[in-house]
Design a protein around this motif. Structure first.
Motif, PDB file in Angstrom:
ATOM      1  N   LYS A   1      -7.512  -5.034  -2.733  1.00  0.00           N
ATOM      2  CA  LYS A   1      -8.706  -4.850  -3.559  1.00  0.00           C
ATOM      3  C   LYS A   1      -9.575  -3.791  -2.898  1.00  0.00           C
ATOM      4  N   LEU A   2     -10.434  -3.185  -3.693  1.00  0.00           N
ATOM      5  CA  LEU A   2     -11.384  -2.227  -3.137  1.00  0.00           C
ATOM      6  C   LEU A   2     -12.477  -2.961  -2.386  1.00  0.00           C
ATOM      7  N   ASN A   3     -12.905  -2.389  -1.264  1.00  0.00           N
ATOM      8  CA  ASN A   3     -14.073  -2.952  -0.601  1.00  0.00           C
ATOM      9  C   ASN A   3     -15.337  -2.466  -1.326  1.00  0.00           C
ATOM     10  N   PHE A   4     -16.472  -2.964  -0.946  1.00  0.00           N
ATOM     11  CA  PHE A   4     -17.722  -2.660  -1.639  1.00  0.00           C
ATOM     12  C   PHE A   4     -17.998  -1.159  -1.703  1.00  0.00           C
ATOM     13  N   PHE A   5     -17.681  -0.442  -0.624  1.00  0.00           N
ATOM     14  CA  PHE A   5     -17.976   0.992  -0.552  1.00  0.00           C
ATOM     15  C   PHE A   5     -16.843   1.863  -1.102  1.00  0.00           C
ATOM     16  N   ARG A   6     -15.775   1.231  -1.608  1.00  0.00           N
ATOM     17  CA  ARG A   6     -14.620   1.921  -2.194  1.00  0.00           C
ATOM     18  C   ARG A   6     -13.927   2.835  -1.180  1.00  0.00           C
ATOM     19  N   THR A   7     -13.904   2.395   0.070  1.00  0.00           N
ATOM     20  CA  THR A   7     -13.261   3.175   1.131  1.00  0.00           C
ATOM     21  C   THR A   7     -11.976   2.519   1.613  1.00  0.00           C
ATOM     22  N   THR A   8     -11.436   1.584   0.869  1.00  0.00           N
ATOM     23  CA  THR A   8     -10.193   0.921   1.252  1.00  0.00           C
ATOM     24  C   THR A   8      -9.108   1.986   1.441  1.00  0.00           C
ATOM     25  N   LEU A   9      -8.414   1.926   2.573  1.00  0.00           N
ATOM     26  CA  LEU A   9      -7.374   2.899   2.878  1.00  0.00           C
ATOM     27  C   LEU A   9      -6.193   2.202   3.529  1.00  0.00           C
ATOM     28  N   PHE A  10      -5.014   2.357   2.949  1.00  0.00           N
ATOM     29  CA  PHE A  10      -3.765   1.929   3.563  1.00  0.00           C
ATOM     30  C   PHE A  10      -2.946   3.184   3.822  1.00  0.00           C
TER      31      PHE A  10
ATOM     32  N   SER B   1      -3.960  -0.952   7.235  1.00  0.00           N
ATOM     33  CA  SER B   1      -5.321  -0.483   6.986  1.00  0.00           C
ATOM     34  C   SER B   1      -6.103  -0.687   8.278  1.00  0.00           C
ATOM     35  N   LYS B   2      -7.379  -0.442   8.212  1.00  0.00           N
ATOM     36  CA  LYS B   2      -8.229  -0.658   9.382  1.00  0.00           C
ATOM     37  C   LYS B   2      -8.216  -2.128   9.797  1.00  0.00           C
ATOM     38  N   ASN B   3      -8.121  -3.025   8.812  1.00  0.00           N
ATOM     39  CA  ASN B   3      -8.243  -4.457   9.080  1.00  0.00           C
ATOM     40  C   ASN B   3      -6.956  -5.253   8.929  1.00  0.00           C
ATOM     41  N   LYS B   4      -5.912  -4.643   8.379  1.00  0.00           N
ATOM     42  CA  LYS B   4      -4.705  -5.417   8.086  1.00  0.00           C
ATOM     43  C   LYS B   4      -3.459  -4.595   8.406  1.00  0.00           C
ATOM     44  N   ASP B   5      -2.619  -5.140   9.276  1.00  0.00           N
ATOM     45  CA  ASP B   5      -1.361  -4.496   9.629  1.00  0.00           C
ATOM     46  C   ASP B   5      -0.236  -5.214   8.887  1.00  0.00           C
ATOM     47  N   LEU B   6       0.452  -4.498   8.005  1.00  0.00           N
ATOM     48  CA  LEU B   6       1.518  -5.098   7.204  1.00  0.00           C
ATOM     49  C   LEU B   6       2.849  -5.138   7.950  1.00  0.00           C
ATOM     50  N   GLY B   7       2.912  -4.486   9.092  1.00  0.00           N
ATOM     51  CA  GLY B   7       4.106  -4.552   9.922  1.00  0.00           C
ATOM     52  C   GLY B   7       5.142  -3.499   9.600  1.00  0.00           C
ATOM     53  N   ASP B   8       6.150  -3.448  10.465  1.00  0.00           N
ATOM     54  CA  ASP B   8       7.255  -2.508  10.317  1.00  0.00           C
ATOM     55  C   ASP B   8       8.298  -3.118   9.398  1.00  0.00           C
ATOM     56  N   ARG B   9       8.791  -2.329   8.470  1.00  0.00           N
ATOM     57  CA  ARG B   9       9.765  -2.853   7.519  1.00  0.00           C
ATOM     58  C   ARG B   9      10.970  -1.931   7.434  1.00  0.00           C
TER      59      ARG B   9
ATOM     60  N   PHE C   1       1.471   9.081   5.751  1.00  0.00           N
ATOM     61  CA  PHE C   1       0.858   9.418   4.465  1.00  0.00           C
ATOM     62  C   PHE C   1      -0.066   8.288   4.019  1.00  0.00           C
ATOM     63  N   ASP C   2      -1.033   8.623   3.174  1.00  0.00           N
ATOM     64  CA  ASP C   2      -1.967   7.644   2.629  1.00  0.00           C
ATOM     65  C   ASP C   2      -1.352   7.043   1.363  1.00  0.00           C
ATOM     66  N   ALA C   3      -0.977   5.770   1.441  1.00  0.00           N
ATOM     67  CA  ALA C   3      -0.353   5.089   0.303  1.00  0.00           C
ATOM     68  C   ALA C   3      -1.395   4.612  -0.701  1.00  0.00           C
ATOM     69  N   PHE C   4      -2.585   4.237  -0.222  1.00  0.00           N
ATOM     70  CA  PHE C   4      -3.672   3.851  -1.122  1.00  0.00           C
ATOM     71  C   PHE C   4      -4.990   4.260  -0.497  1.00  0.00           C
ATOM     72  N   ASP C   5      -5.713   5.109  -1.198  1.00  0.00           N
ATOM     73  CA  ASP C   5      -7.045   5.549  -0.796  1.00  0.00           C
ATOM     74  C   ASP C   5      -7.974   5.185  -1.945  1.00  0.00           C
ATOM     75  N   GLY C   6      -8.861   4.218  -1.724  1.00  0.00           N
ATOM     76  CA  GLY C   6      -9.707   3.691  -2.791  1.00  0.00           C
ATOM     77  C   GLY C   6     -10.445   4.753  -3.577  1.00  0.00           C
ATOM     78  N   SER C   7     -11.041   5.719  -2.890  1.00  0.00           N
ATOM     79  CA  SER C   7     -11.803   6.751  -3.604  1.00  0.00           C
ATOM     80  C   SER C   7     -10.893   7.661  -4.420  1.00  0.00           C
ATOM     81  N   ARG C   8      -9.654   7.840  -3.997  1.00  0.00           N
ATOM     82  CA  ARG C   8      -8.707   8.688  -4.722  1.00  0.00           C
ATOM     83  C   ARG C   8      -7.962   7.920  -5.818  1.00  0.00           C
ATOM     84  N   ASP C   9      -7.616   6.654  -5.550  1.00  0.00           N
ATOM     85  CA  ASP C   9      -6.679   5.922  -6.397  1.00  0.00           C
ATOM     86  C   ASP C   9      -7.286   4.873  -7.320  1.00  0.00           C
ATOM     87  N   GLU C  10      -8.578   4.576  -7.194  1.00  0.00           N
ATOM     88  CA  GLU C  10      -9.147   3.485  -7.989  1.00  0.00           C
ATOM     89  C   GLU C  10      -8.977   3.698  -9.489  1.00  0.00           C
TER      90      GLU C  10
END
Length: 144
Positions: A78-87, A57-65, A101-110
């Motif tokens: 978790k969703l951020n306050f503005f529901r713009t969480t994106l992984f 995401s913008k703030n968290k890199d889960l690394g190469d797997r 690809f977008d694995a989790f988009d807060g506005s789309r997937d909440e």
């Protein structure tokens, strides 16, 4: 005294909204994201990775797997306050193709990921990336 009303009243209203079930269901839920390698083995040995995923995401890199067939790459968010969480993820099928690809988009997937234990489930297949919200019916969302 007027300034106190302008500050205290909105603050009390905001705090009271946190007790509503709606607020809890949106901002305090752990969403579970699963990406499963369902690619065919081809000429690869069963214990050798044929898929490499790098999610962040913008703030968290889960690394190469590196992933072998059937392996599950999973994390919670978790969703951020503005529901713009994106992984988003970069997938590389060894010797074949790669795709972002977008694995989790807060506005789309909440809402849609609440259906099945707060989970978004992805299956990476030879013809693309499939999403399920109930672990039974799969929809192709992204081609390679």
């Amino acid at each position: 005294m007027g300034n106190l009303k302008n500050v205290a009243l909105p603050m009390l209203l905001a705090l009271s909204l946190l007790h509503l079930p709606f607020a809890e269901s949106i901002w305090f839920i752990n969403y579970h994201i699963h990406i499963v390698n369902d690619l065919p083995l081809g000429n690869s040995p069963p214990n050798q990775p044929n898929l490499f995923m790098h999610c962040k995401s913008k703030n968290k890199d889960l690394g190469d797997r590196p992933m072998v067939k059937g392996q599950d790459y999973t994390w919670d968010t978790k969703l951020n306050f503005f529901r713009t969480t994106l992984f988003f993820c970069n997938a590389r099928w060894v010797g074949h193709k790669s795709r972002r690809f977008d694995a989790f988009d807060g506005s789309r997937d909440e809402r849609r990921c609440l259906e099945y234990h707060n989970s978004c489930m992805w299956s990476v297949r030879a013809d693309g990336f499939y999403l399920s919200i109930n672990n039974a019916t799969w929809f192709k969302i992204y081609p390679w």
